[in-house]
Design a protein around this motif. Structure first.
Motif, PDB file in Angstrom:
ATOM      1  N   GLN A   1       0.727  -1.202   0.122  1.00  0.00           N
ATOM      2  CA  GLN A   1      -0.055  -0.050  -0.111  1.00  0.00           C
ATOM      3  C   GLN A   1       0.979   1.157  -0.082  1.00  0.00           C
ATOM      4  O   GLN A   1       0.518   2.253  -0.727  1.00  0.00           O
ATOM      5  CB  GLN A   1      -0.882  -0.022   1.204  1.00  0.00           C
ATOM      6  CG  GLN A   1      -2.042  -1.025   1.004  1.00  0.00           C
ATOM      7  CD  GLN A   1      -2.754  -0.876   2.356  1.00  0.00           C
ATOM      8  OE1 GLN A   1      -2.412  -0.815   3.640  1.00  0.00           O
ATOM      9  NE2 GLN A   1      -4.060  -1.423   2.248  1.00  0.00           N
ATOM     10  N   GLU A   2       1.948   1.278   0.920  1.00  0.00           N
ATOM     11  CA  GLU A   2       2.742   2.267   0.851  1.00  0.00           C
ATOM     12  C   GLU A   2       3.643   2.436  -0.421  1.00  0.00           C
ATOM     13  O   GLU A   2       3.682   4.010  -0.962  1.00  0.00           O
ATOM     14  CB  GLU A   2       4.029   2.108   1.913  1.00  0.00           C
ATOM     15  CG  GLU A   2       3.413   2.116   3.153  1.00  0.00           C
ATOM     16  CD  GLU A   2       4.442   1.727   4.370  1.00  0.00           C
ATOM     17  OE1 GLU A   2       5.476   1.500   4.048  1.00  0.00           O
ATOM     18  OE2 GLU A   2       3.894   1.550   5.434  1.00  0.00           O
ATOM     19  N   ILE A   3       4.126   1.500  -1.093  1.00  0.00           N
ATOM     20  CA  ILE A   3       4.745   1.532  -2.409  1.00  0.00           C
ATOM     21  C   ILE A   3       3.666   2.104  -3.556  1.00  0.00           C
ATOM     22  O   ILE A   3       3.992   3.145  -4.137  1.00  0.00           O
ATOM     23  CB  ILE A   3       5.257   0.329  -3.024  1.00  0.00           C
ATOM     24  CG1 ILE A   3       6.565   0.203  -1.906  1.00  0.00           C
ATOM     25  CG2 ILE A   3       5.958   0.367  -4.390  1.00  0.00           C
ATOM     26  CD1 ILE A   3       6.960  -1.412  -1.972  1.00  0.00           C
ATOM     27  N   VAL A   4       2.560   1.600  -3.529  1.00  0.00           N
ATOM     28  CA  VAL A   4       1.372   1.943  -4.466  1.00  0.00           C
ATOM     29  C   VAL A   4       1.075   3.511  -4.232  1.00  0.00           C
ATOM     30  O   VAL A   4       1.128   4.279  -5.325  1.00  0.00           O
ATOM     31  CB  VAL A   4       0.517   1.163  -4.579  1.00  0.00           C
ATOM     32  CG1 VAL A   4      -1.062   1.845  -5.381  1.00  0.00           C
ATOM     33  CG2 VAL A   4       0.634  -0.372  -5.086  1.00  0.00           C
TER      34      VAL A   4
ATOM     35  N   GLY B   1       3.215   4.262  -7.044  1.00  0.00           N
ATOM     36  CA  GLY B   1       2.470   3.874  -8.304  1.00  0.00           C
ATOM     37  C   GLY B   1       1.697   4.899  -8.763  1.00  0.00           C
ATOM     38  O   GLY B   1       1.435   4.912 -10.256  1.00  0.00           O
ATOM     39  N   ALA B   2       1.389   5.809  -8.338  1.00  0.00           N
ATOM     40  CA  ALA B   2       0.478   6.909  -8.717  1.00  0.00           C
ATOM     41  C   ALA B   2       1.364   7.928  -9.690  1.00  0.00           C
ATOM     42  O   ALA B   2       0.603   8.051 -10.702  1.00  0.00           O
ATOM     43  CB  ALA B   2      -0.011   7.991  -7.608  1.00  0.00           C
ATOM     44  N   ALA B   3       2.653   8.141  -9.420  1.00  0.00           N
ATOM     45  CA  ALA B   3       3.375   8.672 -10.647  1.00  0.00           C
ATOM     46  C   ALA B   3       3.435   7.997 -11.845  1.00  0.00           C
ATOM     47  O   ALA B   3       3.341   8.497 -13.015  1.00  0.00           O
ATOM     48  CB  ALA B   3       4.623   8.982  -9.814  1.00  0.00           C
ATOM     49  N   PHE B   4       3.673   6.777 -11.579  1.00  0.00           N
ATOM     50  CA  PHE B   4       3.638   5.607 -12.721  1.00  0.00           C
ATOM     51  C   PHE B   4       2.549   5.725 -13.632  1.00  0.00           C
ATOM     52  O   PHE B   4       2.256   5.732 -14.786  1.00  0.00           O
ATOM     53  CB  PHE B   4       3.967   4.463 -12.235  1.00  0.00           C
ATOM     54  CG  PHE B   4       4.252   3.028 -13.331  1.00  0.00           C
ATOM     55  CD1 PHE B   4       5.378   3.216 -14.126  1.00  0.00           C
ATOM     56  CD2 PHE B   4       3.266   2.101 -13.533  1.00  0.00           C
ATOM     57  CE1 PHE B   4       5.381   2.351 -15.155  1.00  0.00           C
ATOM     58  CE2 PHE B   4       3.510   1.072 -14.384  1.00  0.00           C
ATOM     59  CZ  PHE B   4       4.583   1.384 -15.383  1.00  0.00           C
ATOM     60  N   ALA B   5       1.512   5.846 -12.568  1.00  0.00           N
ATOM     61  CA  ALA B   5      -0.137   5.620 -13.468  1.00  0.00           C
ATOM     62  C   ALA B   5      -0.115   6.876 -14.336  1.00  0.00           C
ATOM     63  O   ALA B   5      -0.904   6.766 -15.432  1.00  0.00           O
ATOM     64  CB  ALA B   5      -1.139   5.296 -12.410  1.00  0.00           C
TER      65      ALA B   5
ATOM     66  N   VAL C   1      11.417   2.689 -12.755  1.00  0.00           N
ATOM     67  CA  VAL C   1      12.699   2.420 -12.247  1.00  0.00           C
ATOM     68  C   VAL C   1      12.377   2.875 -10.788  1.00  0.00           C
ATOM     69  O   VAL C   1      12.705   1.803 -10.074  1.00  0.00           O
ATOM     70  CB  VAL C   1      13.761   3.294 -12.966  1.00  0.00           C
ATOM     71  CG1 VAL C   1      14.835   3.178 -12.130  1.00  0.00           C
ATOM     72  CG2 VAL C   1      14.021   2.884 -14.329  1.00  0.00           C
ATOM     73  N   VAL C   2      11.918   3.795 -10.691  1.00  0.00           N
ATOM     74  CA  VAL C   2      11.600   4.108  -9.093  1.00  0.00           C
ATOM     75  C   VAL C   2      10.668   3.353  -8.506  1.00  0.00           C
ATOM     76  O   VAL C   2      10.906   2.890  -7.326  1.00  0.00           O
ATOM     77  CB  VAL C   2      11.071   5.585  -8.940  1.00  0.00           C
ATOM     78  CG1 VAL C   2      10.707   5.817  -7.619  1.00  0.00           C
ATOM     79  CG2 VAL C   2      12.014   6.694  -9.313  1.00  0.00           C
ATOM     80  N   LEU C   3       9.731   2.755  -8.839  1.00  0.00           N
ATOM     81  CA  LEU C   3       8.509   1.751  -8.756  1.00  0.00           C
ATOM     82  C   LEU C   3       9.293   0.519  -8.469  1.00  0.00           C
ATOM     83  O   LEU C   3       9.134  -0.315  -7.217  1.00  0.00           O
ATOM     84  CB  LEU C   3       7.290   1.596  -9.708  1.00  0.00           C
ATOM     85  CG  LEU C   3       6.467   0.648  -9.250  1.00  0.00           C
ATOM     86  CD1 LEU C   3       5.813   0.776  -7.711  1.00  0.00           C
ATOM     87  CD2 LEU C   3       5.247   0.638 -10.461  1.00  0.00           C
TER      88      LEU C   3
END
Length: 68
Positions: A21-24, A28-32, A48-50
């Motif tokens: 949850q912390e990672i997403v 994850g939001a920036a990736f999306a 890469v960051v994800l």
């Protein structure tokens, strides 16, 4: 980040859910958003960051297991 003691399978599952949850939330939001905007450069950077965040989380738990 707080230190968590993982002494059972259910402790590990709870830790994994919380870290995911912390990672997403954090990465994850920036990736999306980069995917939605079709920004190839931002997509590569955020991927890469994800991936690094996921790898770091796995190393975190394995490092803790090696201490035993």
């Amino acid at each position: 980040m707080d230190t968590v003691e993982i002494s059972s399978r259910s402790d590990f599952v709870l830790w994994a859910i919380q870290r995911a949850q912390e990672i997403v939330t954090a990465e994850g939001a920036a990736f999306a958003i980069a995917a939605r905007d079709m920004n190839e450069e931002a997509l590569m950077e955020t991927a890469v960051v994800l991936g690094k965040a996921i790898s770091d989380a796995m190393l975190e738990v394995f490092d803790g297991m090696l201490g035993e």
